[in-house]
Design a protein around this motif. Structure first.
Motif, PDB file in Angstrom:
ATOM      1  N   THR A  75       0.780  -1.378   0.047  1.00  0.00           N
ATOM      2  CA  THR A  75       0.171  -0.075  -0.202  1.00  0.00           C
ATOM      3  C   THR A  75       1.140   1.092  -0.062  1.00  0.00           C
ATOM      4  O   THR A  75       0.389   2.345  -0.337  1.00  0.00           O
ATOM      5  CB  THR A  75      -0.996   0.037   1.384  1.00  0.00           C
ATOM      6  N   THR A  76       2.257   1.131   0.243  1.00  0.00           N
ATOM      7  CA  THR A  76       2.975   2.404   0.591  1.00  0.00           C
ATOM      8  C   THR A  76       3.333   2.777  -1.027  1.00  0.00           C
ATOM      9  O   THR A  76       3.149   4.180  -1.111  1.00  0.00           O
ATOM     10  CB  THR A  76       4.427   1.974   1.031  1.00  0.00           C
ATOM     11  N   ILE A  77       3.562   2.153  -1.992  1.00  0.00           N
ATOM     12  CA  ILE A  77       3.766   2.409  -3.145  1.00  0.00           C
ATOM     13  C   ILE A  77       2.490   3.127  -4.030  1.00  0.00           C
ATOM     14  O   ILE A  77       2.499   3.971  -4.677  1.00  0.00           O
ATOM     15  CB  ILE A  77       4.344   1.227  -4.345  1.00  0.00           C
ATOM     16  N   LEU A  78       1.416   2.313  -3.568  1.00  0.00           N
ATOM     17  CA  LEU A  78       0.081   2.959  -4.112  1.00  0.00           C
ATOM     18  C   LEU A  78      -0.317   4.093  -3.564  1.00  0.00           C
ATOM     19  O   LEU A  78      -0.630   5.103  -4.533  1.00  0.00           O
ATOM     20  CB  LEU A  78      -1.157   1.761  -3.942  1.00  0.00           C
ATOM     21  N   THR A  79       0.007   4.463  -2.316  1.00  0.00           N
ATOM     22  CA  THR A  79      -0.120   5.729  -1.923  1.00  0.00           C
ATOM     23  C   THR A  79       0.633   6.509  -2.260  1.00  0.00           C
ATOM     24  O   THR A  79       0.202   8.089  -2.449  1.00  0.00           O
ATOM     25  CB  THR A  79      -0.035   5.557  -0.132  1.00  0.00           C
ATOM     26  N   ARG A  80       1.883   6.270  -2.274  1.00  0.00           N
ATOM     27  CA  ARG A  80       2.723   7.436  -2.778  1.00  0.00           C
ATOM     28  C   ARG A  80       2.586   8.027  -4.251  1.00  0.00           C
ATOM     29  O   ARG A  80       2.693   9.098  -4.327  1.00  0.00           O
ATOM     30  CB  ARG A  80       4.397   6.918  -3.016  1.00  0.00           C
ATOM     31  N   TYR A  81       2.043   7.298  -5.210  1.00  0.00           N
ATOM     32  CA  TYR A  81       1.501   7.794  -6.439  1.00  0.00           C
ATOM     33  C   TYR A  81       0.323   7.814  -6.574  1.00  0.00           C
ATOM     34  O   TYR A  81      -0.308   8.057  -7.553  1.00  0.00           O
ATOM     35  CB  TYR A  81       2.123   6.893  -7.400  1.00  0.00           C
ATOM     36  N   GLY A  82      -0.596   7.714  -5.451  1.00  0.00           N
ATOM     37  CA  GLY A  82      -2.002   7.977  -5.672  1.00  0.00           C
ATOM     38  C   GLY A  82      -2.680   6.852  -6.833  1.00  0.00           C
ATOM     39  O   GLY A  82      -3.658   7.165  -7.275  1.00  0.00           O
ATOM     40  N   ILE A  83      -2.126   5.573  -6.595  1.00  0.00           N
ATOM     41  CA  ILE A  83      -2.765   4.448  -7.371  1.00  0.00           C
ATOM     42  C   ILE A  83      -3.894   3.842  -6.731  1.00  0.00           C
ATOM     43  O   ILE A  83      -3.620   3.190  -5.575  1.00  0.00           O
ATOM     44  CB  ILE A  83      -1.421   3.638  -7.740  1.00  0.00           C
ATOM     45  N   SER A  84      -4.900   3.501  -7.415  1.00  0.00           N
ATOM     46  CA  SER A  84      -6.118   2.612  -7.190  1.00  0.00           C
ATOM     47  C   SER A  84      -5.933   1.742  -8.474  1.00  0.00           C
ATOM     48  O   SER A  84      -5.952   1.969  -9.475  1.00  0.00           O
ATOM     49  CB  SER A  84      -7.208   3.387  -6.874  1.00  0.00           C
ATOM     50  N   ILE A  85      -6.134   0.209  -8.056  1.00  0.00           N
ATOM     51  CA  ILE A  85      -6.297  -0.681  -9.003  1.00  0.00           C
ATOM     52  C   ILE A  85      -7.625  -1.495  -8.765  1.00  0.00           C
ATOM     53  O   ILE A  85      -7.946  -1.971  -7.407  1.00  0.00           O
ATOM     54  CB  ILE A  85      -5.284  -1.568  -8.875  1.00  0.00           C
ATOM     55  N   THR A  86      -8.689  -1.579  -9.567  1.00  0.00           N
ATOM     56  CA  THR A  86      -9.896  -2.307  -9.338  1.00  0.00           C
ATOM     57  C   THR A  86      -9.993  -3.372 -10.730  1.00  0.00           C
ATOM     58  O   THR A  86      -9.893  -2.947 -11.641  1.00  0.00           O
ATOM     59  CB  THR A  86     -10.985  -1.345  -9.530  1.00  0.00           C
ATOM     60  N   LYS A  87     -10.374  -4.567 -10.135  1.00  0.00           N
ATOM     61  CA  LYS A  87     -10.747  -5.378 -11.024  1.00  0.00           C
ATOM     62  C   LYS A  87     -12.086  -5.313 -11.377  1.00  0.00           C
ATOM     63  O   LYS A  87     -12.985  -5.380 -10.644  1.00  0.00           O
ATOM     64  CB  LYS A  87     -10.233  -6.769 -10.683  1.00  0.00           C
ATOM     65  N   GLN A  88     -12.405  -5.231 -12.693  1.00  0.00           N
ATOM     66  CA  GLN A  88     -14.034  -4.918 -13.089  1.00  0.00           C
ATOM     67  C   GLN A  88     -14.570  -6.330 -13.466  1.00  0.00           C
ATOM     68  O   GLN A  88     -13.977  -7.421 -13.777  1.00  0.00           O
ATOM     69  CB  GLN A  88     -14.136  -4.077 -14.421  1.00  0.00           C
ATOM     70  N   SER A  89     -15.990  -6.441 -13.419  1.00  0.00           N
ATOM     71  CA  SER A  89     -16.609  -7.813 -13.628  1.00  0.00           C
ATOM     72  C   SER A  89     -16.190  -8.472 -14.930  1.00  0.00           C
ATOM     73  O   SER A  89     -16.474  -9.378 -14.907  1.00  0.00           O
ATOM     74  CB  SER A  89     -18.007  -7.194 -13.655  1.00  0.00           C
ATOM     75  N   ASN A  90     -16.030  -7.519 -16.008  1.00  0.00           N
ATOM     76  CA  ASN A  90     -15.743  -7.975 -17.200  1.00  0.00           C
ATOM     77  C   ASN A  90     -14.337  -8.564 -17.393  1.00  0.00           C
ATOM     78  O   ASN A  90     -13.635  -9.024 -18.547  1.00  0.00           O
ATOM     79  CB  ASN A  90     -15.973  -7.002 -18.353  1.00  0.00           C
ATOM     80  N   GLY A  91     -13.421  -8.497 -16.443  1.00  0.00           N
ATOM     81  CA  GLY A  91     -12.356  -9.189 -16.207  1.00  0.00           C
ATOM     82  C   GLY A  91     -11.016  -8.204 -16.660  1.00  0.00           C
ATOM     83  O   GLY A  91      -9.971  -8.299 -16.372  1.00  0.00           O
ATOM     84  N   TYR A  92     -11.469  -6.887 -17.014  1.00  0.00           N
ATOM     85  CA  TYR A  92     -10.446  -5.940 -17.211  1.00  0.00           C
ATOM     86  C   TYR A  92      -9.865  -5.088 -15.989  1.00  0.00           C
ATOM     87  O   TYR A  92     -10.725  -5.361 -14.894  1.00  0.00           O
ATOM     88  CB  TYR A  92     -10.907  -4.662 -18.082  1.00  0.00           C
TER      89      TYR A  92
END
Length: 119
Positions: free
Chosen positions: A3-20
């Motif tokens: 979570t440190t690297i994600l927080t540092r760059y304001g990154i969020s990653i979400t897996k969508q229902s269509n697989g993307y």
């Protein structure tokens, strides 16, 4: 997942229902570059392998074509370049002078690993 690297760059990653996998980041370069990298797991793995070489002082072992990475987003082309000084430059091709950002290669490696694990 770090979570440190994600927080540092304001990154969020979400897996969508269509697989993307949907990526959002404070940096447009990270946002668009890695969003397009999710389209090809093989390309993402190849990027990670080449970044590993650079981080392990084997930059000269990286094929010339594997030092620069181009990702198209509509009519725009985002570029990522692995540098011998263990940095990664990212920019919008036609506006490199306005959009260029340089990141530590180890951060790019960690982001790429997190994105790969989300696929």
């Amino acid at each position: 997942m770090s979570t440190t690297i994600l927080t540092r760059y304001g990154i969020s990653i979400t897996k969508q229902s269509n697989g993307y996998v949907k990526i959002r980041a404070e940096s447009d370069n990270i946002n668009f570059f890695f969003s397009m990298m999710t389209r090809s797991k093989r390309s993402l793995q190849r990027l990670i392998s080449n970044v590993d070489l650079a981080l392990n002082d084997k930059y000269n072992s990286i094929e010339y074509d594997d030092r620069e990475w181009y990702r198209e987003v509509g009519d725009l082309i985002y570029v990522g370049i692995i540098n011998s000084d263990k940095t990664f430059e990212m920019f919008l091709e036609d506006k490199w002078y306005e959009t260029k950002e340089t990141f530590p290669l180890k951060d790019i490696h960690e982001i790429a690993e997190i994105v790969l694990s989300a696929l």
